[in-house]
Design a protein around this motif. Sequence first.
Motif, PDB file in Angstrom:
ATOM      1  N   PRO A  48       0.836  -1.211   0.000  1.00  0.00           N
ATOM      2  CA  PRO A  48       0.000   0.000   0.000  1.00  0.00           C
ATOM      3  C   PRO A  48       0.867   1.256   0.000  1.00  0.00           C
ATOM      4  O   PRO A  48       1.952   1.282   0.589  1.00  0.00           O
ATOM      5  CB  PRO A  48      -0.814  -0.128   1.284  1.00  0.00           C
ATOM      6  CG  PRO A  48      -0.015  -1.036   2.159  1.00  0.00           C
ATOM      7  CD  PRO A  48       0.711  -1.979   1.251  1.00  0.00           C
ATOM      8  N   ALA A  49       0.381   2.274  -0.664  1.00  0.00           N
ATOM      9  CA  ALA A  49       1.053   3.570  -0.700  1.00  0.00           C
ATOM     10  C   ALA A  49       0.005   4.658  -0.498  1.00  0.00           C
ATOM     11  O   ALA A  49      -0.278   5.447  -1.393  1.00  0.00           O
ATOM     12  CB  ALA A  49       1.779   3.757  -2.029  1.00  0.00           C
ATOM     13  N   PRO A  50      -0.590   4.725   0.704  1.00  0.00           N
ATOM     14  CA  PRO A  50      -1.748   5.601   0.913  1.00  0.00           C
ATOM     15  C   PRO A  50      -1.432   7.083   0.860  1.00  0.00           C
ATOM     16  O   PRO A  50      -2.352   7.902   0.767  1.00  0.00           O
ATOM     17  CB  PRO A  50      -2.252   5.195   2.300  1.00  0.00           C
ATOM     18  CG  PRO A  50      -1.052   4.614   2.986  1.00  0.00           C
ATOM     19  CD  PRO A  50      -0.272   3.934   1.907  1.00  0.00           C
ATOM     20  N   GLY A  51      -0.145   7.447   0.900  1.00  0.00           N
ATOM     21  CA  GLY A  51       0.216   8.860   0.809  1.00  0.00           C
ATOM     22  C   GLY A  51       0.656   9.292  -0.574  1.00  0.00           C
ATOM     23  O   GLY A  51       1.074  10.444  -0.759  1.00  0.00           O
ATOM     24  N   ALA A  52       0.558   8.408  -1.561  1.00  0.00           N
ATOM     25  CA  ALA A  52       1.038   8.729  -2.903  1.00  0.00           C
ATOM     26  C   ALA A  52       0.221   9.851  -3.532  1.00  0.00           C
ATOM     27  O   ALA A  52      -1.009   9.888  -3.424  1.00  0.00           O
ATOM     28  CB  ALA A  52       0.978   7.495  -3.788  1.00  0.00           C
ATOM     29  N   THR A 458       8.074   9.128  -6.704  1.00  0.00           N
ATOM     30  CA  THR A 458       9.268   9.907  -6.388  1.00  0.00           C
ATOM     31  C   THR A 458       8.959  11.256  -5.755  1.00  0.00           C
ATOM     32  O   THR A 458       9.785  12.162  -5.812  1.00  0.00           O
ATOM     33  CB  THR A 458      10.086  10.127  -7.676  1.00  0.00           C
ATOM     34  OG1 THR A 458       9.252  10.755  -8.665  1.00  0.00           O
ATOM     35  CG2 THR A 458      10.602   8.814  -8.225  1.00  0.00           C
ATOM     36  N   GLN A 459       7.785  11.409  -5.144  1.00  0.00           N
ATOM     37  CA  GLN A 459       7.502  12.673  -4.472  1.00  0.00           C
ATOM     38  C   GLN A 459       8.489  12.894  -3.331  1.00  0.00           C
ATOM     39  O   GLN A 459       9.173  11.965  -2.881  1.00  0.00           O
ATOM     40  CB  GLN A 459       6.065  12.685  -3.948  1.00  0.00           C
ATOM     41  CG  GLN A 459       5.779  11.685  -2.844  1.00  0.00           C
ATOM     42  CD  GLN A 459       4.294  11.393  -2.668  1.00  0.00           C
ATOM     43  OE1 GLN A 459       3.619  11.002  -3.618  1.00  0.00           O
ATOM     44  NE2 GLN A 459       3.768  11.587  -1.457  1.00  0.00           N
ATOM     45  N   HIS A 460       8.551  14.103  -2.811  1.00  0.00           N
ATOM     46  CA  HIS A 460       9.573  14.469  -1.834  1.00  0.00           C
ATOM     47  C   HIS A 460       9.464  13.656  -0.550  1.00  0.00           C
ATOM     48  O   HIS A 460      10.474  13.233   0.032  1.00  0.00           O
ATOM     49  CB  HIS A 460       9.482  15.964  -1.507  1.00  0.00           C
ATOM     50  CG  HIS A 460      10.500  16.421  -0.512  1.00  0.00           C
ATOM     51  ND1 HIS A 460      10.229  16.495   0.853  1.00  0.00           N
ATOM     52  CD2 HIS A 460      11.791  16.791  -0.661  1.00  0.00           C
ATOM     53  CE1 HIS A 460      11.311  16.919   1.481  1.00  0.00           C
ATOM     54  NE2 HIS A 460      12.281  17.117   0.593  1.00  0.00           N
TER      55      HIS A 460
END
Length: 484
Positions: A48-52, A458-460
Amino acid sequence: MGRWRVAAVLVAAGIVGASLVSAGPAAAVHGAVPEDFNGDGYRDAVLPAPGAHVAGAPYAGAVVVLYGSSSGYRASRHQTISQNSPGVPGTPEGWDRFGTATATADLNRDGYADLIVSAPYEDGTRDDNAGTVTVLWGGRSGLGGGTNLPAPAGRQHHGVDLAVVAAGPGARTQILVGGLSGTATYKGPFSRSGTVGSVVAAQDPGPLESVALGDLDRDGTTDEVGIGYRKADLTGGRVQVNPSGGRDWPEPLRQGDGLIAATGDVNGDGYADLVVGDPEDPRTPGVDGRLGGRVLLWRGSAGGIAPDARPEEITQSTEGVPGTSEAGDTFGAAVAVADLNRDGLGDLIVGAPWEDIGSVPHAGAVTVIPGRRSGPLGAGGYSFNQNTPGVPSSAEEYDSFGTTVSAADVDRDGRPELFVGSPIENTANGAVFVLPGGPSRPTGTGSRVFTADMFGLTQHDSVHLGGYGVLWILLRDPEIDHGD
């Protein structure tokens, strides 16, 4: 280091920031156990990548699927799915957090596992943060297309946690969804068109933090477990087992509380046992909790679990368990049950994401406590952290290794792999570690790590690959967070 000082450090360092601490109601969320979505015989992992960020929408959320093979996983064989993917209902919007909770099962019994994904902060047609739960359907080419489960009216934060069991046809396949407005139970048959056999909304369980399913009394019917929101004067929420008639939840168990639940048979008697993680230090010494955190184990039986049953308590001070109970360790922040040593008994997998490793604060650790046919658990325990030989990277401040845990045999060698989430690794973009199965237990040798940038995320900061686990709860004020 105290909880609020930790939160201040994380925020000041830009590690968690608004993406985590200012999120909606805190909840303990589970991650999906690897299953086979494309029918090739190898289990596929869900990261999961819930902050993407998706299509310009901050924290809209996504899930990354790693497709398995005889040689395990390669980052090149992945699929990233969001509400911007073809066939997936909805639209990526800021703060939806698609991927907050995930679960896997073959819902429509076509031979392909399906993926259930929640977005508990999705706005509904009438309510902000109503939440949605989406089924992504498996097939020969992997996951493709999806349908939303019908949400009962008046839901809030529907999908903060999910549990699923596929025990047979029809109503024996079941999904339990927790949220601020209580639970919804979906029973089969399920279809790719979005139909379900039945939906029952619980009348009054109160806000729920964690849910689990398991046959605690071996009667062939799945039992439901719900943990309420953390009380201001306790370390966790009350534990409730089995709504009567599928609607009204009973009084909670009287001998313990916690934040996250799992089920599994730790002594091989055929009854699922209930495991609850209670990771916080006591608020009122002698009332509940233990220094450094604890795990509570209620044994299943022909009578299920009695309301006044006293659970077995396991801490890092229990004989045979490695480590030492120290303030702020958060032992029990993640729990799972899996047979890692292939002896037919479920082993406890316990995360302690704020365990200090040497002089490195809150680097995190995972402890495995083998199941036993008789007697209390603890003997033979062992642990892993990022300084374990063979495990990639190294222990760093606030990595929170052990925030999420799961296990499954992914390469068909009969030796289950161990999956460990570290969502604060790499400026909170996160990482998931896969530890290979060994002859008698998982090993650090040959471990792999998967990071957000391997999948183009690749967000900060603040992808939180691997999932949030209980971090929202641990970082938030119980005076605000609790439910009465």
